[in-house]
Design a protein around this motif. Structure first.
Motif, PDB file in Angstrom:
ATOM      1  N   ALA B 619       0.838  -1.208   0.000  1.00  0.00           N
ATOM      2  CA  ALA B 619       0.000   0.000   0.000  1.00  0.00           C
ATOM      3  C   ALA B 619       0.866   1.250   0.000  1.00  0.00           C
ATOM      4  N   ARG B 620       1.929   1.205   0.803  1.00  0.00           N
ATOM      5  CA  ARG B 620       2.823   2.360   0.906  1.00  0.00           C
ATOM      6  C   ARG B 620       3.479   2.660  -0.449  1.00  0.00           C
ATOM      7  N   LEU B 621       3.955   1.564  -1.108  1.00  0.00           N
ATOM      8  CA  LEU B 621       4.612   1.755  -2.409  1.00  0.00           C
ATOM      9  C   LEU B 621       3.622   2.261  -3.457  1.00  0.00           C
ATOM     10  N   SER B 622       2.403   1.700  -3.429  1.00  0.00           N
ATOM     11  CA  SER B 622       1.431   2.134  -4.438  1.00  0.00           C
ATOM     12  C   SER B 622       0.949   3.545  -4.152  1.00  0.00           C
ATOM     13  N   GLU B 623       0.912   3.933  -2.858  1.00  0.00           N
ATOM     14  CA  GLU B 623       0.518   5.308  -2.538  1.00  0.00           C
ATOM     15  C   GLU B 623       1.556   6.302  -3.036  1.00  0.00           C
ATOM     16  N   ARG B 624       2.816   5.876  -2.972  1.00  0.00           N
ATOM     17  CA  ARG B 624       3.870   6.793  -3.432  1.00  0.00           C
ATOM     18  C   ARG B 624       3.733   7.110  -4.912  1.00  0.00           C
ATOM     19  N   GLN B 625       3.183   6.127  -5.649  1.00  0.00           N
ATOM     20  CA  GLN B 625       3.028   6.376  -7.075  1.00  0.00           C
ATOM     21  C   GLN B 625       1.902   7.367  -7.344  1.00  0.00           C
ATOM     22  N   ASN B 626       0.898   7.367  -6.456  1.00  0.00           N
ATOM     23  CA  ASN B 626      -0.273   8.187  -6.731  1.00  0.00           C
ATOM     24  C   ASN B 626       0.020   9.681  -6.831  1.00  0.00           C
ATOM     25  N   PRO B 627       0.812  10.244  -5.865  1.00  0.00           N
ATOM     26  CA  PRO B 627       1.106  11.672  -6.010  1.00  0.00           C
ATOM     27  C   PRO B 627       1.775  11.978  -7.349  1.00  0.00           C
ATOM     28  N   ALA B 628       2.635  11.071  -7.775  1.00  0.00           N
ATOM     29  CA  ALA B 628       3.310  11.294  -9.059  1.00  0.00           C
ATOM     30  C   ALA B 628       2.297  11.344 -10.191  1.00  0.00           C
ATOM     31  N   THR B 629       1.303  10.434 -10.123  1.00  0.00           N
ATOM     32  CA  THR B 629       0.273  10.408 -11.162  1.00  0.00           C
ATOM     33  C   THR B 629      -0.541  11.703 -11.118  1.00  0.00           C
ATOM     34  N   ALA B 630      -0.849  12.094  -9.885  1.00  0.00           N
ATOM     35  CA  ALA B 630      -1.615  13.339  -9.743  1.00  0.00           C
ATOM     36  C   ALA B 630      -0.806  14.528 -10.272  1.00  0.00           C
ATOM     37  N   ARG B 631       0.491  14.475  -9.968  1.00  0.00           N
ATOM     38  CA  ARG B 631       1.359  15.567 -10.424  1.00  0.00           C
ATOM     39  C   ARG B 631       1.399  15.599 -11.954  1.00  0.00           C
TER      40      ARG B 631
END
Lengths: 140, 638
Positions: B619-631
């Protein structure tokens, strides 16, 4: 993909597994036979090719299949090229190379006989003949 | 010769890629990438399965040992009969258990049967040893051979990288099906070229004289006889056994280690991915114990006799190349195939099993078939990268760790017994046996010795003390510990679950050991064969056919007495395996089964519970990707 196609792939892989090492061995036997080994090695090369052909026939029997069109085409082309190459070599070569005429001729005839015998066993005498009866196919 | 070698190897690489492309094209879908849809045909078992068992005694190393130790090392070929017997004992029931419980891998089967994640972890550790250090060691040997034979045109590192790149490409493209096709083809290549090499050596440079003249061995080694029943030496690294390493005890214990290949997670996976059981008996009887053992026993000495006491197999290729360049290439291809079979098999099966048992079960449960295929490819890339790095830059570490693979795999013997034959073998019994056995293995092999000697005190023994292989030390302790614990835990609360599987075996798949007398005869003859062919009785072979007992006369056969003994017991061994596999119906393919009859409602292998810490990490690793996607989205919107 259907089970039939999977079986065809299985058969194809098995056929290649049989031909792959035996062609290498036959090539080596021919190479050494022509260079130094003489007729025993050339004959051995043909025996190895014959063994590969018999292996292929056994695979066909086990899988209840026939030679595919591409296999027949590849076999015929290879055979014709070999015969042509051998004929040209005999015509153009020096007398020393004629030493190999007998084993190679017998080998090529042996291969042809093996194919004919297989066809007779498989299709019967009439069926084998009809396979070569091209004119019949063009009859209206 | 380098260019000729390059052309032939390129042709083999093209074949591998072609088969891989065909497999990818015709495979039923992404779900079948990992396990070929459990529909491999029986000829695969006959060729590829036999090749893996053949690879268990390491034919490359076998030829090397033969050239160094002479006929005493030839006794090792009889190990293949014991391997075939072990396969006959377990392979059929393993396949049935897999179908009945709907399991896809050995870890799933053991994990569900014994309800133990620890056994799953052990299986994964053994798998790692096969897929990375052992594969790295074999890759290193292949790279070294090709570098030597190219005369410096390619370096060892480049040869390793190229071999690994082609094997990886083929496996990544075609998955498990393509790999077993390639392994099957390589097995015929190795066997046919072994026969060719022996014939060439026999005809061209009088290789058959090895049977009259014997091997040229170093001073102090006995080339034509076994150097005793046992030697009370402290072990390799401490004391050199007089006359040679291969005492009868060493041979028997080596055979037990070779059984580790038949018990390995990878071989179990191959068994579970077969469509039917039709090829098991044929493979065990005629290919492994008949053809493979026979080829090594009869032809191995002819080929190895040309190497000389140095044990350097590149000498063999040079010798052939001196007569004919293509013959030299054939020898190199044979040796490379012997090494690459195990590399391709263990790495790809490793990737598939890790995907099923680790990724699908613990890390990302509920993976879609497409994602499962991607996960398998990434795992394969990681395994190959690790193997190549170890082979290129840390060959000593790879060699040290690889010594554990076969003996630790052999420690799964009680677990197999519990799964296939003995319902009273409990989880505790198997686990205690594994722990005790593994400790014995580790401390009689280099990893344990180096670790302990480096950190604490110098141990008074070396590798394989008393010329007994670590697998035998481990198995002895393992079996005793397992049986002792099983006595007290055979009626545990999990017994009913284990009984259910064995009830199905008894109902639908009874073996036919015959009456009491026939049963006793089978056990007695098997033990007698082991005693005389591999065990202490083999010492009789040193002189049995030269100075027969009960007579004063001497015989002059013109060949070493030991070799005649070996050939005799090979023939008897093939008959024994035939009796066990066919007549006792241990490997019989008849009998109906109900697929998934005992499959738990939660799916194969039981409930898939993702441990919390893994869930949190994912979950932590996949959450880290999300801000990048949002960015990214923000950047795009600008």
């Amino acid at each position: 993909m259907s089970a039939r196609e999977l079986d065809a792939l299985d058969r194809h892989a098995l056929v290649m597994a049989i031909w792959l090492p035996l062609v290498l061995v036959a090539a080596t036997a021919f190479h050494y036979g022509v260079a130094a080994g003489g007729w025993p090695f050339i004959s051995a090369g043909f025996v190895v090719l014959l063994a590969a052909f018999i292996g292929h026939v056994i695979v066909n029997i086990v899988f209840e299949t026939r030679f595919t069109a591409s296999e027949v085409a590849l076999g015929l082309v290879t055979y014709c090229v070999s015969v042509l190459g051998f004929g040209l070599a005999m015509l153009l070569s020096s007398s020393a190379e004629r030493l190999y005429a007998v084993p190679v001729t017998l080998g090529l005839l042996g291969m042809a006989s093996a194919i004919v015998v297989t066809m007779i066993l498989w299709l019967g005498l009439r069926g084998a003949f009809e396979s070569f009866d091209v004119i019949r196919r063009f009859r209206p | 010769m380098t260019s000729l070698l390059a052309i032939v190897l390129a042709l083999f690489a093209a074949f591998a890629l072609y088969i891989a492309a065909q497999s990818a094209k015709y495979e039923t879908g992404p779900a079948a990438y990992v396990d070929a849809g459990q529909s491999l045909s029986s000829w695969i078992c006959i060729f590829a399965g036999s090749a893996v068992l053949f690879a268990s005694i390491g034919p490359y190393d076998y030829l090397r040992l033969l050239s160094i130790y002479g006929f005493q090392a030839n006794q090792l070929a009889l190990s293949l009969i014991l391997v075939a017997l072990a396969a006959a004992l377990f392979q059929n029931r393993l396949w049935l258990a897999g179908r009945i419980t709907g399991s896809r891998s050995l870890g799933e089967l053991f994990g569900a049967h014994f309800q133990s994640p620890s056994i799953r972890i052990y299986v994964l550790f053994v798998l790692f040893l096969f897929a990375v250090p052992l594969a790295a060691t074999l890759l290193g040997s292949a790279g070294e051979l090709l570098a030597q034979m190219s005369g410096g045109a390619i370096s060892r590192t480049l040869a390793i990288a190229e071999l690994a790149a082609f094997l990886f490409l083929a496996a990544a493209l075609g998955g498990w099906r393509a790999t077993v096709y390639i392994v099957a083809a390589l097995s015929t290549v190795a066997l046919v070229l072994l026969i060719f090499s022996a014939a060439f050596a026999g005809l061209v440079f009088d290789g058959l004289s090895i049977f009259q003249n014997g091997f040229v061995v170093r001073d102090g080694l006995l080339g034509n006889v076994l150097p005793g029943v046992i030697q009370f030496s402290s072990g390799i690294g401490q004391e050199v056994p007089a006359g040679g390493l291969w005492t009868t005890t060493a041979v028997l214990s080596f055979a037990l280690a070779a059984v580790g290949a038949a018990l390995s997670p990878s071989f179990g996976f191959l068994t579970l991915t077969m469509r039917s059981r039709a090829g098991f008996a044929l493979s065990q009887v005629w290919i492994v114990s008949g053809l493979a053992a026979g080829a090594l026993l009869l032809l191995g000495p002819i080929v190895a006799g040309e190497v000389g006491p140095s044990g350097d197999l590149s000498v063999l290729a040079m010798k052939f190349a001196a007569y004919d360049q293509l013959a030299g290439v054939c020898v190199i291809v044979m040796l490379t195939a012997m090494l690459v079979i195990a590399v391709a098999f263990f790495t790809t099966s490793g990737a598939s099993i890790v995907t099923i048992e680790l990724m699908q079960r613990y890390v990302l449960p509920g993976l879609a078939p497409d994602a499962e295929r991607l996960a398998a490819r990434i795992t394969l890339a990681v395994i190959y990268s690790a193997a190549v790095l170890l082979a290129c830059f840390l060959p000593a570490v790879a060699a040290v760790l690889s010594t554990l693979a076969l003996p630790l795999s052999a420690q799964l013997f009680p677990a197999y017994l519990g799964l296939c034959w003995l319902p009273w073998m409990s989880r505790s019994a198997v686990l205690v046996g594994l722990i005790v056995g593994s400790l014995f293995v580790i401390f009689t092999e280099p990893p344990g010795l180096i670790f302990f000697n480096g950190l604490f005190v110098e141990l008074p023994w070396g590798r394989w003390p008393l010329t007994i292989h670590s697998a035998a030390w481990g198995l002895a302790a393992n079996v005793v510990a397992s049986l002792l614990v099983a006595i007290f835990t055979q009626r545990d609360e999990e017994r009913d679950r284990r009984n259910a599987l064995h009830a199905v075996f008894r109902r639908d798949h009874r073996v036919d050991f015959g009456g009491r007398a026939a049963r006793s005869a089978k056990w007695a003859l098997t033990l007698l064969w082991i005693f005389l062919a591999l065990g202490p009785g083999a010492i009789l072979g040193n002189t049995f056919f030269a100075h027969p007992v009960f007579t004063e006369a001497d015989l002059s056969l013109g060949v070493p007495s030991l070799w005649v003994w070996q050939v005799s017991f090979w023939i008897v061994g093939v008959m024994l395996v035939w009796w066990v596999a066919y007549r006792s119906r241990l490997s019989a393919a008849e009998g109906v089964f109900r697929a998934g009859e005992l499959q738990p409602p939660s799916g194969a292998g039981g409930v898939r519970r993702q441990p919390q810490w893994i869930a949190a990490l994912v979950a932590r690793l996949s959450e880290r990707q999300n801000p990048a996607t949002a960015r990214d989205r923000r950047l795009r919107s600008r």
